[in-house]
Motif scaffolding. Structure first.
Motif, short mmCIF file in Angstrom:
data_model
loop_
_atom_site.label_atom_id
_atom_site.label_comp_id
_atom_site.label_asym_id
_atom_site.label_seq_id
_atom_site.Cartn_x
_atom_site.Cartn_y
_atom_site.Cartn_z
N GLN A 304 35.02 39.99 42.42
CA GLN A 304 35.07 40.43 41.03
C GLN A 304 34.79 39.24 40.11
O GLN A 304 35.38 38.17 40.27
N VAL A 305 33.88 39.45 39.17
CA VAL A 305 33.54 38.38 38.22
C VAL A 305 34.70 38.20 37.24
O VAL A 305 35.08 39.13 36.54
N MET A 306 35.26 36.99 37.23
CA MET A 306 36.36 36.68 36.32
C MET A 306 35.85 36.07 35.02
O MET A 306 36.43 36.24 33.95
N ASP A 307 34.74 35.31 35.14
CA ASP A 307 34.25 34.56 33.99
C ASP A 307 32.79 34.22 34.20
O ASP A 307 32.34 34.02 35.34
N VAL A 308 32.02 34.12 33.11
CA VAL A 308 30.65 33.61 33.16
C VAL A 308 30.63 32.37 32.27
O VAL A 308 30.90 32.44 31.07
N TYR A 310 28.73 28.97 30.70
CA TYR A 310 27.42 28.41 30.34
C TYR A 310 27.47 26.90 30.52
O TYR A 310 28.29 26.22 29.92
N PHE A 311 26.58 26.36 31.38
CA PHE A 311 26.59 24.92 31.67
C PHE A 311 25.39 24.19 31.08
O PHE A 311 25.14 23.05 31.42
N GLY A 312 24.64 24.83 30.21
CA GLY A 312 23.48 24.16 29.62
C GLY A 312 22.22 24.40 30.42
O GLY A 312 21.28 25.01 29.93
N ASP A 313 22.20 23.91 31.67
CA ASP A 313 21.00 24.09 32.49
C ASP A 313 21.16 25.21 33.53
O ASP A 313 20.23 25.52 34.26
N HIS A 314 22.36 25.80 33.62
CA HIS A 314 22.57 26.94 34.52
C HIS A 314 23.84 27.68 34.09
O HIS A 314 24.58 27.21 33.23
N LEU A 315 24.05 28.84 34.71
CA LEU A 315 25.28 29.62 34.50
C LEU A 315 26.13 29.55 35.76
O LEU A 315 25.60 29.41 36.86
N ARG A 316 27.44 29.64 35.58
CA ARG A 316 28.32 29.75 36.75
C ARG A 316 29.18 30.99 36.63
O ARG A 316 29.76 31.25 35.57
N LEU A 317 29.21 31.75 37.71
CA LEU A 317 30.11 32.90 37.80
C LEU A 317 31.37 32.46 38.53
O LEU A 317 31.28 31.86 39.61
N ARG A 318 32.51 32.74 37.95
CA ARG A 318 33.79 32.50 38.65
C ARG A 318 34.23 33.84 39.21
O ARG A 318 34.50 34.78 38.45
N CYS A 319 34.26 33.93 40.53
CA CYS A 319 34.50 35.22 41.20
C CYS A 319 35.78 35.17 42.02
O CYS A 319 36.05 34.18 42.71
N GLN A 320 36.54 36.25 41.97
CA GLN A 320 37.75 36.39 42.79
C GLN A 320 37.38 37.18 44.04
O GLN A 320 36.89 38.31 43.95
N MET A 321 37.62 36.59 45.21
CA MET A 321 37.27 37.24 46.47
C MET A 321 38.53 37.86 47.07
O MET A 321 39.25 37.22 47.84
N GLY A 322 38.85 39.07 46.70
CA GLY A 322 40.06 39.72 47.20
C GLY A 322 41.29 38.90 46.81
O GLY A 322 41.41 38.43 45.69
N ALA A 323 42.18 38.70 47.78
CA ALA A 323 43.40 37.90 47.51
C ALA A 323 43.15 36.43 47.83
O ALA A 323 44.06 35.62 47.77
N GLU A 324 41.91 36.09 48.16
CA GLU A 324 41.61 34.72 48.59
C GLU A 324 41.25 33.83 47.42
O GLU A 324 41.42 34.16 46.26
N ALA A 325 40.69 32.67 47.78
CA ALA A 325 40.33 31.66 46.78
C ALA A 325 39.22 32.18 45.86
O ALA A 325 38.49 33.10 46.20
N GLU A 326 39.14 31.54 44.70
CA GLU A 326 38.04 31.83 43.79
C GLU A 326 36.77 31.15 44.31
O GLU A 326 36.83 30.11 44.96
N VAL A 327 35.64 31.73 43.99
CA VAL A 327 34.35 31.19 44.41
C VAL A 327 33.48 31.02 43.17
O VAL A 327 33.43 31.91 42.31
N MET A 328 32.83 29.86 43.07
CA MET A 328 31.87 29.62 41.99
C MET A 328 30.46 29.89 42.50
O MET A 328 30.10 29.49 43.61
N VAL A 329 29.66 30.56 41.68
CA VAL A 329 28.26 30.86 42.02
C VAL A 329 27.38 30.32 40.90
O VAL A 329 27.65 30.57 39.72
N LYS A 330 26.34 29.55 41.27
CA LYS A 330 25.41 29.04 40.26
C LYS A 330 24.23 30.00 40.12
O LYS A 330 23.63 30.40 41.13
N LEU A 331 23.91 30.33 38.87
CA LEU A 331 22.75 31.18 38.60
C LEU A 331 21.83 30.49 37.60
O LEU A 331 22.29 29.77 36.72
#
Length: 358
Positions: A304-308, A310-331
Motif C-alpha cells: 500500500q502506498v503510504m507516501d509519494v 518528490y526528490f527533484g530528479d525522481h519520485l519515491r513511493l513509500r510502501c507498506q508491505m503487509g505487516a512487514e517493513a516499509e519499502v521505498m521504490v524509485k520512479l
C-alpha cells in the motif's frame, strides 16, 4: 592486477590499543599503482587506523606493510614521502598560502627557484594561482582545502593519503570538490588512498572501494560491482539504499533460491551466501530495480502506498508491505502512472536483482 603490480601491500596486519580488542583484524590488502582507493565504513570500523598505519602515525601490532615490495612498517612518517590531507586542513595560520605549500619543499631543502616553480605549479593545479599571498584566515573552507591538497602534492609524492578531507564542507561544495579531485587524480596518475564514511562520496570518486566493518574488509571491489553485487548483508545495507524483506528459503537451485514470504508468496532471487532450505534470510533489492507490475505477475508482492515523495530528479513511493517493513521504490519523474497514497500497488523484484542473504 596481481600483487606484483601493487604499490602498497598489507599482510596479516593487526592493531590493538589495549592488548585485547582488535581495531584491525588480519588485514590483507593490495593498493595498486595509480588507483583511487577509498576506505569506507562506519565510525570504529578500522578504516582510519588502517590509513594511520600506512602513514606511519600508528604502528601495527602484528603483520607487515610494504611499499614497492620493501617493508616500511618501521619507517618513520617523514621518510615515507607520502602526501597527507586532513579534515581540519592543518594549515599554518601565520604563513601565506604560498609558504604553506612550500613548507614540504623547505623541509626537503630545495633551492628557492625550484621551490617557487613547484609552488606555482601546485597553485595552478588547484586553480588558486592568484591567491599565493593570502593567509588561511582570508580563505573559504573550500579554498583552504585546495591549499592543503596543493601542499600534499607539491613534492610529487607517489602516494597521497586523505582522511575525510571534504567532511567540513557544505553539500554543494563537497560534491563539486569530489568531481575536481577525481579529475585531478586522473590527470596526475598519483595513487590516492581516501578515508570516508560517506558511501555516495566513495562511489563518486573511487576506482575501487574497500568496505570496512568490525576491523575487517567485508568487500573490496570496483564501485559498480560493489553496488550491484554486495557479498553480504552489511555491504548491501551500508552501500546505497535497499528494500529489505525477511523470508525463509523454500527451495534452492544452483546460484538461485526460492523464498517464502510471511504472507505465503514465493519469490525467486540470487542465493548469495548459499543458504539452505529452511534458513531464515533477508531479501534485498535496490529501490530503482523495483517495478510496478500487474497483479499476479511473477516475483511480485502487493503493497500500500503510504507516501509519494518528490526528490527533484525522481519520485519515491513509500510502501507498506503487509505487516512487514516499509519499502521505498524509485520512479522516474515522467512515469506514466504514479499511484497516490492509499492505493494498492504490485511491486515486481526482478529475480536477477533480488539478492538473498543469510
Amino acid at each position: 592486477m596481481t600483487a606484483n603490480d601493487a604499490l602498497v601491500t598489507f599482510r596479516g596486519v593487526q592493531k590493538t590499543y589495549d592488548g585485547t580488542s582488535l581495531v584491525v583484524r588480519d588485514l590483507n590488502l593490495d593498493i595498486q599503482r595509480g588507483e583511487f582507493l577509498s576506505l569506507l565504513g562506519p565510525s570504529g570500523s578500522g578504516k582510519t587506523t588502517t590509513l594511520m598505519m600506512l602513514a606511519g602515525f600508528e604502528s601495527p601490532t602484528a603483520g607487515e606493510i610494504s611499499l614497492g615490495g620493501v617493508p616500511i612498517t618501521r619507517t618513520p612518517p617523514h621518510k615515507r614521502n607520502f602526501g597527507m590531507v586532513f579534515q581540519n586542513y592543518a594549515l599554518f595560520p601565520h604563513m601565506t598560502v604560498a609558504d604553506n605549500i612550500a613548507y614540504p619543499l623547505t623541509v626537503r631543502k630545495l633551492g628557492q627557484s625550484e621551490r617557487e616553480a613547484k609552488v606555482k605549479r601546485a597553485l595552478d593545479m588547484v586553480q588558486m594561482g592568484a591567491m599565493g599571498a593570502r593567509f588561511p584566515a582570508q580563505l573559504s573552507g573550500g579554498q583552504q582545502q585546495r591549499v592543503a591538497l596543493a601542499r600534499a602534492l607539491v613534492f610529487d609524492p607517489q602516494l597521497v593519503l586523505m582522511d575525510e578531507p571534504l567532511g567540513a564542507l557544505d553539500k554543494q561544495l563537497r560534491e563539486h570538490m569530489q568531481i575536481e579531485l577525481k579529475a585531478l587524480h586522473r590527470r596526475l596518475g598519483v595513487t590516492f588512498v581516501y578515508v570516508t564514511h560517506d558511501q555516495a562520496e566513495a562511489l563518486t570518486m573511487s576506482d575501487r572501494v574497500a568496505v570496512f566493518s568490525d576491523g575487517r574488509i567485508q568487500q573490496i571491489d570496483r564501485v559498480d560491482c560493489l553496488y550491484e553485487t554486495p557479498v553480504n548483508r552489511f555491504v548491501a545495507s551500508f552501500v546505497g539504499d535497499n528494500a529489505v524483506l525477511d523470508a525463509t528459503v523454500h527451495t534452492t537451485t544452483g546460484e538461485h533460491c526460492e523464498v517464502r514470504m510471511p504472507n505465503g508468496a514465493l519469490l525467486r532471487g540470487v542465493n548469495v551466501n548459499r543458504a539452505n532450505v529452511g534458513d531464515r534470510v533477508q531479501c534485498s533489492v535496490r529501490p530503482e530495480r523495483i517495478e510496478l507490475a500487474e497483479a499476479g505477475s511473477a516475483n511480485t508482492l502487493p503493497g500500500q502506498v503510504m507516501d509519494v515523495i518528490y526528490f527533484g530528479d525522481h519520485l519515491r513511493l513509500r510502501c507498506q508491505m503487509g505487516a512487514e517493513a516499509e519499502v521505498m521504490v524509485k520512479l522516474a519523474l515522467n512515469h506514466p502512472a504514479v499511484p497516490t497514497p492509499g492505493h494498492t500497488v504490485h511491486l515486481h523484484a526482478p529475480p536477477q536483482h533480488m539478492r538473498v542473504y543469510l
